[in-house]
Design a protein around this motif. Sequence first.
Motif, PDB file in Angstrom:
ATOM      1  N   LYS A   1      33.726  39.490  60.596  1.00 42.94           N
ATOM      2  CA  LYS A   1      33.687  39.828  59.173  1.00 42.94           C
ATOM      3  C   LYS A   1      35.009  40.400  58.659  1.00 42.94           C
ATOM      4  O   LYS A   1      35.451  40.036  57.572  1.00 42.94           O
ATOM      5  CB  LYS A   1      32.529  40.767  58.875  1.00 42.94           C
ATOM      6  CG  LYS A   1      31.201  40.060  58.983  1.00 42.94           C
ATOM      7  CD  LYS A   1      30.050  40.929  58.593  1.00 42.94           C
ATOM      8  CE  LYS A   1      28.762  40.123  58.738  1.00 42.94           C
ATOM      9  NZ  LYS A   1      27.617  40.824  58.213  1.00 42.94           N
ATOM     10  N   VAL A   2      35.630  41.266  59.410  1.00 46.50           N
ATOM     11  CA  VAL A   2      36.895  41.858  58.946  1.00 46.50           C
ATOM     12  C   VAL A   2      37.972  40.780  58.863  1.00 46.50           C
ATOM     13  O   VAL A   2      38.681  40.671  57.853  1.00 46.50           O
ATOM     14  CB  VAL A   2      37.337  43.020  59.866  1.00 46.50           C
ATOM     15  CG1 VAL A   2      38.737  43.491  59.512  1.00 46.50           C
ATOM     16  CG2 VAL A   2      36.348  44.175  59.771  1.00 46.50           C
ATOM     17  N   LYS A   3      38.085  39.972  59.896  1.00 49.39           N
ATOM     18  CA  LYS A   3      39.081  38.894  59.904  1.00 49.39           C
ATOM     19  C   LYS A   3      38.844  37.924  58.743  1.00 49.39           C
ATOM     20  O   LYS A   3      39.786  37.540  58.041  1.00 49.39           O
ATOM     21  CB  LYS A   3      39.023  38.149  61.232  1.00 49.39           C
ATOM     22  CG  LYS A   3      39.998  36.999  61.351  1.00 49.39           C
ATOM     23  CD  LYS A   3      39.943  36.339  62.711  1.00 49.39           C
ATOM     24  CE  LYS A   3      38.669  35.532  62.805  1.00 49.39           C
ATOM     25  NZ  LYS A   3      38.545  34.716  64.002  1.00 49.39           N
ATOM     26  N   GLU A   4      37.597  37.553  58.508  1.00 47.09           N
ATOM     27  CA  GLU A   4      37.265  36.629  57.420  1.00 47.09           C
ATOM     28  C   GLU A   4      37.533  37.264  56.054  1.00 47.09           C
ATOM     29  O   GLU A   4      37.980  36.588  55.130  1.00 47.09           O
ATOM     30  CB  GLU A   4      35.816  36.171  57.512  1.00 47.09           C
ATOM     31  CG  GLU A   4      35.564  35.227  58.655  1.00 47.09           C
ATOM     32  CD  GLU A   4      36.228  33.872  58.460  1.00 47.09           C
ATOM     33  OE1 GLU A   4      36.365  33.405  57.316  1.00 47.09           O
ATOM     34  OE2 GLU A   4      36.624  33.280  59.477  1.00 47.09           O
ATOM     35  N   ALA A   5      37.250  38.550  55.915  1.00 43.15           N
ATOM     36  CA  ALA A   5      37.506  39.243  54.650  1.00 43.15           C
ATOM     37  C   ALA A   5      38.999  39.265  54.340  1.00 43.15           C
ATOM     38  O   ALA A   5      39.411  39.038  53.198  1.00 43.15           O
ATOM     39  CB  ALA A   5      36.948  40.660  54.697  1.00 43.15           C
ATOM     40  N   ILE A   6      39.814  39.525  55.347  1.00 45.03           N
ATOM     41  CA  ILE A   6      41.270  39.522  55.155  1.00 45.03           C
ATOM     42  C   ILE A   6      41.741  38.127  54.762  1.00 45.03           C
ATOM     43  O   ILE A   6      42.527  37.963  53.830  1.00 45.03           O
ATOM     44  CB  ILE A   6      41.992  40.030  56.421  1.00 45.03           C
ATOM     45  CG1 ILE A   6      41.693  41.523  56.618  1.00 45.03           C
ATOM     46  CG2 ILE A   6      43.482  39.763  56.350  1.00 45.03           C
ATOM     47  CD1 ILE A   6      42.106  42.068  57.965  1.00 45.03           C
ATOM     48  N   ARG A   7      41.246  37.120  55.454  1.00 45.84           N
ATOM     49  CA  ARG A   7      41.619  35.739  55.135  1.00 45.84           C
ATOM     50  C   ARG A   7      41.187  35.370  53.708  1.00 45.84           C
ATOM     51  O   ARG A   7      41.927  34.739  52.964  1.00 45.84           O
ATOM     52  CB  ARG A   7      40.986  34.779  56.136  1.00 45.84           C
ATOM     53  CG  ARG A   7      41.419  33.348  55.934  1.00 45.84           C
ATOM     54  CD  ARG A   7      40.815  32.404  56.917  1.00 45.84           C
ATOM     55  NE  ARG A   7      40.846  32.972  58.265  1.00 45.84           N
ATOM     56  CZ  ARG A   7      40.234  32.463  59.303  1.00 45.84           C
ATOM     57  NH1 ARG A   7      39.536  31.357  59.185  1.00 45.84           N
ATOM     58  NH2 ARG A   7      40.303  33.030  60.485  1.00 45.84           N
ATOM     59  N   PHE A   8      39.986  35.780  53.331  1.00 46.40           N
ATOM     60  CA  PHE A   8      39.472  35.507  51.994  1.00 46.40           C
ATOM     61  C   PHE A   8      40.360  36.140  50.933  1.00 46.40           C
ATOM     62  O   PHE A   8      40.729  35.512  49.944  1.00 46.40           O
ATOM     63  CB  PHE A   8      38.044  36.034  51.890  1.00 46.40           C
ATOM     64  CG  PHE A   8      37.378  35.758  50.579  1.00 46.40           C
ATOM     65  CD1 PHE A   8      36.806  34.526  50.333  1.00 46.40           C
ATOM     66  CD2 PHE A   8      37.307  36.733  49.606  1.00 46.40           C
ATOM     67  CE1 PHE A   8      36.171  34.260  49.130  1.00 46.40           C
ATOM     68  CE2 PHE A   8      36.683  36.485  48.401  1.00 46.40           C
ATOM     69  CZ  PHE A   8      36.114  35.251  48.158  1.00 46.40           C
ATOM     70  N   LYS A   9      40.736  37.392  51.153  1.00 46.45           N
ATOM     71  CA  LYS A   9      41.552  38.112  50.169  1.00 46.45           C
ATOM     72  C   LYS A   9      42.957  37.532  50.078  1.00 46.45           C
ATOM     73  O   LYS A   9      43.474  37.288  48.985  1.00 46.45           O
ATOM     74  CB  LYS A   9      41.627  39.593  50.524  1.00 46.45           C
ATOM     75  CG  LYS A   9      42.394  40.388  49.508  1.00 46.45           C
ATOM     76  CD  LYS A   9      42.426  41.846  49.837  1.00 46.45           C
ATOM     77  CE  LYS A   9      43.148  42.549  48.714  1.00 46.45           C
ATOM     78  NZ  LYS A   9      43.915  43.644  49.079  1.00 46.45           N
ATOM     79  N   THR A  10      43.594  37.315  51.205  1.00 47.73           N
ATOM     80  CA  THR A  10      44.984  36.851  51.183  1.00 47.73           C
ATOM     81  C   THR A  10      45.124  35.406  50.721  1.00 47.73           C
ATOM     82  O   THR A  10      46.170  35.026  50.194  1.00 47.73           O
ATOM     83  CB  THR A  10      45.649  37.008  52.569  1.00 47.73           C
ATOM     84  OG1 THR A  10      44.890  36.273  53.536  1.00 47.73           O
ATOM     85  CG2 THR A  10      45.735  38.468  52.976  1.00 47.73           C
ATOM     86  N   SER A  11      44.076  34.604  50.880  1.00 54.74           N
ATOM     87  CA  SER A  11      44.157  33.205  50.451  1.00 54.74           C
ATOM     88  C   SER A  11      43.884  33.035  48.957  1.00 54.74           C
ATOM     89  O   SER A  11      44.088  31.953  48.411  1.00 54.74           O
ATOM     90  CB  SER A  11      43.161  32.351  51.239  1.00 54.74           C
ATOM     91  OG  SER A  11      41.837  32.662  50.846  1.00 54.74           O
ATOM     92  N   GLY A  12      43.414  34.087  48.297  1.00 54.62           N
ATOM     93  CA  GLY A  12      43.115  34.003  46.872  1.00 54.62           C
ATOM     94  C   GLY A  12      41.872  33.187  46.563  1.00 54.62           C
ATOM     95  O   GLY A  12      41.703  32.713  45.434  1.00 54.62           O
ATOM     96  N   ARG A  13      40.982  33.036  47.532  1.00 52.46           N
ATOM     97  CA  ARG A  13      39.779  32.215  47.335  1.00 52.46           C
ATOM     98  C   ARG A  13      38.860  32.741  46.242  1.00 52.46           C
ATOM     99  O   ARG A  13      38.090  31.978  45.671  1.00 52.46           O
ATOM    100  CB  ARG A  13      39.001  32.080  48.638  1.00 52.46           C
ATOM    101  CG  ARG A  13      39.630  31.092  49.576  1.00 52.46           C
ATOM    102  CD  ARG A  13      38.805  30.803  50.798  1.00 52.46           C
ATOM    103  NE  ARG A  13      37.411  30.507  50.488  1.00 52.46           N
ATOM    104  CZ  ARG A  13      36.414  30.744  51.324  1.00 52.46           C
ATOM    105  NH1 ARG A  13      36.640  31.277  52.502  1.00 52.46           N
ATOM    106  NH2 ARG A  13      35.172  30.458  50.994  1.00 52.46           N
ATOM    107  N   ILE A  14      38.979  34.006  45.920  1.00 50.13           N
ATOM    108  CA  ILE A  14      38.134  34.573  44.872  1.00 50.13           C
ATOM    109  C   ILE A  14      38.350  33.832  43.552  1.00 50.13           C
ATOM    110  O   ILE A  14      37.440  33.680  42.750  1.00 50.13           O
ATOM    111  CB  ILE A  14      38.363  36.095  44.707  1.00 50.13           C
ATOM    112  CG1 ILE A  14      37.302  36.729  43.811  1.00 50.13           C
ATOM    113  CG2 ILE A  14      39.739  36.383  44.126  1.00 50.13           C
ATOM    114  CD1 ILE A  14      36.064  37.098  44.506  1.00 50.13           C
ATOM    115  N   GLN A  15      39.571  33.337  43.342  1.00 52.80           N
ATOM    116  CA  GLN A  15      39.899  32.627  42.102  1.00 52.80           C
ATOM    117  C   GLN A  15      39.200  31.271  42.003  1.00 52.80           C
ATOM    118  O   GLN A  15      39.032  30.746  40.908  1.00 52.80           O
ATOM    119  CB  GLN A  15      41.414  32.428  41.991  1.00 52.80           C
ATOM    120  CG  GLN A  15      42.211  33.709  42.014  1.00 52.80           C
ATOM    121  CD  GLN A  15      41.873  34.618  40.840  1.00 52.80           C
ATOM    122  OE1 GLN A  15      41.604  34.156  39.750  1.00 52.80           O
ATOM    123  NE2 GLN A  15      41.874  35.925  41.072  1.00 52.80           N
TER     124      GLN A  15
END
Length: 110
Positions: free
Chosen positions: A64-78
């Motif tokens: 979960k931590v690794k995936e959360a970091i990847r999610f945030k840094t990749s800008g996938r929220i956009q």
Amino acid sequence: MDQLAAEDQAYVFYVCDKDEELPSDFRHASQIKAYCQQKGYFLIWMNRNIEEVFWGRKVENGNKVKEAIRFKTSGRIQSLPESVFMNENAQRRTTSNFLLVLDPWLKRKN
């Protein structure tokens, strides 16, 4: 919570975080919804968990931590479709009603 001042808002977050979807879970959810309506609370739910809503898949606890970091840094929220967060059906997997409840208070870019 019954003694909140008029300008305060109460929010209840319900996360359907079960490995199995059981009809009793959704009966429980409908009881929570009725309680919140009776008390004037806002109910925000996520089915099944926050990872499935944001990422569209289950994530093992150790990742979960690794995936959360990847999610945030990749800008996938956009790139997440708003429709994921504007669902009224709590039984629909990988969705939430987050924006239906909070949109009036959010300042979002178009």
